[in-house]
Design an enzyme around this catalytic site. Structure first.
Site, PDB file in Angstrom:
ATOM      1  N   SER A   1       0.861  -1.181   0.000  1.00  0.00           N
ATOM      2  CA  SER A   1       0.000   0.000   0.000  1.00  0.00           C
ATOM      3  C   SER A   1       0.897   1.231   0.000  1.00  0.00           C
ATOM      4  O   SER A   1       2.077   1.153   0.372  1.00  0.00           O
ATOM      5  CB  SER A   1      -0.871   0.003   1.275  1.00  0.00           C
TER       6      SER A   1
ATOM      7  N   TYR B   1      -1.581  -1.450  10.645  1.00  0.00           N
ATOM      8  CA  TYR B   1      -1.762  -1.627   9.195  1.00  0.00           C
ATOM      9  C   TYR B   1      -0.564  -1.087   8.424  1.00  0.00           C
ATOM     10  O   TYR B   1       0.018  -1.785   7.579  1.00  0.00           O
ATOM     11  CB  TYR B   1      -3.039  -0.937   8.734  1.00  0.00           C
TER      12      TYR B   1
END
Length: 272
Positions: free
Chosen positions: A139, A152
């Site tokens: 990401s 995350y």
């Protein structure tokens, strides 16, 4: 042994799109996720449209023995994996102390442990055959610490560094390793995390161009790809030091996820 591409988190979002585009390229597939109904429906569509073989493996990747279970079933079916797409993943956001410990534990099991375990189990076979590829989905959160997304973003930083290290190890040995670092993509990820505000830059793309960019980058044997001009500029041009200042600036952007209206449903799937 029959070779196929294995896609985790394949029942929706980027995983389903990887399956569609790989089938269009003629790849036989192994689809892994928790939702048997969705996987079966996708498999039937891909078989009808592209004439490829599609195998469905239902598995919760948060389980400690998930990779062992997957590879045991591959062996039982006489399947070898020549392309591994480690797509499955999910996120949490909010004040760290408010996030359930079990939820963050499962997040790390899916985002990091299952990804590494599957790569450990499947990459040696690629080496033995002299060819293969691994795509790991990270990401843009991988490029800096992200307050309120602490676990995350840290998990995606691991994925990026892991992928780049493996690529360097296996260059010249027949194995390509690509790390995909997308910005916000309109997938069930945001339903799982509980707020659309998790798209902190305020804009989203769709899975199709992201997967298309990833497969093009894999064809070119790139180390990583960040689809979208704004995402690429953010990844490559923003300073990364001093780290405490970068983190403080990031907190000003990510704090909007602390809306009191936010809900955190339990997801049906782990979809990146």
């Amino acid at each position: 042994m029959h070779s196929a591409a294995l896609v985790t988190g394949a029942s929706s979002g980027l995983g389903a799109e990887f399956a569609v585009q790989l089938a269009a390229r003629g790849h036989d597939l192994v689809l892994v996720a928790r939702s048997e109904d969705r996987l079966t429906a996708l498999a039937e569509n891909l078989i009808a449209e592209h004439g490829v073989r599609v195998h469905v493996l239902v598995q919760d990747l948060a389980a400690p023995d998930a990779a062992q279970r997957v590879t045991d079933r591959l062996a039982a079916r006489g399947l070898a994996v020549d392309l591994l797409v480690n797509n499955a993943g999910f996120g949490t956001c909010g004040h760290f102390e408010d996030i359930a410990t079990a939820r963050d534990h499962d997040q790390l099991m899916v985002n990091v442990v299952a990804l590494v375990d599957l790569t450990h189990r499947l990459l040696p076979g690629m080496l033995a055959r002299g060819t293969g590829a691994v795509v790991n989905v990270a990401s843009t959160a991988a490029f800096q610490p992200s307050p309120y997304f602490a676990v995350y973003s840290a998990s995606k930083t691991f994925v990026l560094n892991f992928g780049l290290a493996l690529r360097q190890e296996y260059r010249g040995r027949g194995i390509r390793v690509l790390t995909l670092c997308p910005g916000p993509v309109d997938t069930p990820f945001f339903d799982a995390i509980g707020t659309r505000e998790a798209a902190v830059n305020g804009s989203m793309t769709t899975p199709e161009p992201v997967v298309r960019a990833a497969l093009r980058a894999l064809d070119r044997d790139r180390g990583y790809v960040t689809p979208g001009l704004a995402n690429a500029l953010s990844a490559h041009l923003l300073p990364r030091r001093p780290r405490t200042l970068v983190t403080a600036l990031a907190e000003r952007v990510t704090r909007k996820v602390l809306s009191p209206a936010r809900t955190v449903p339990q997801p049906k799937e782990y979809a990146a």
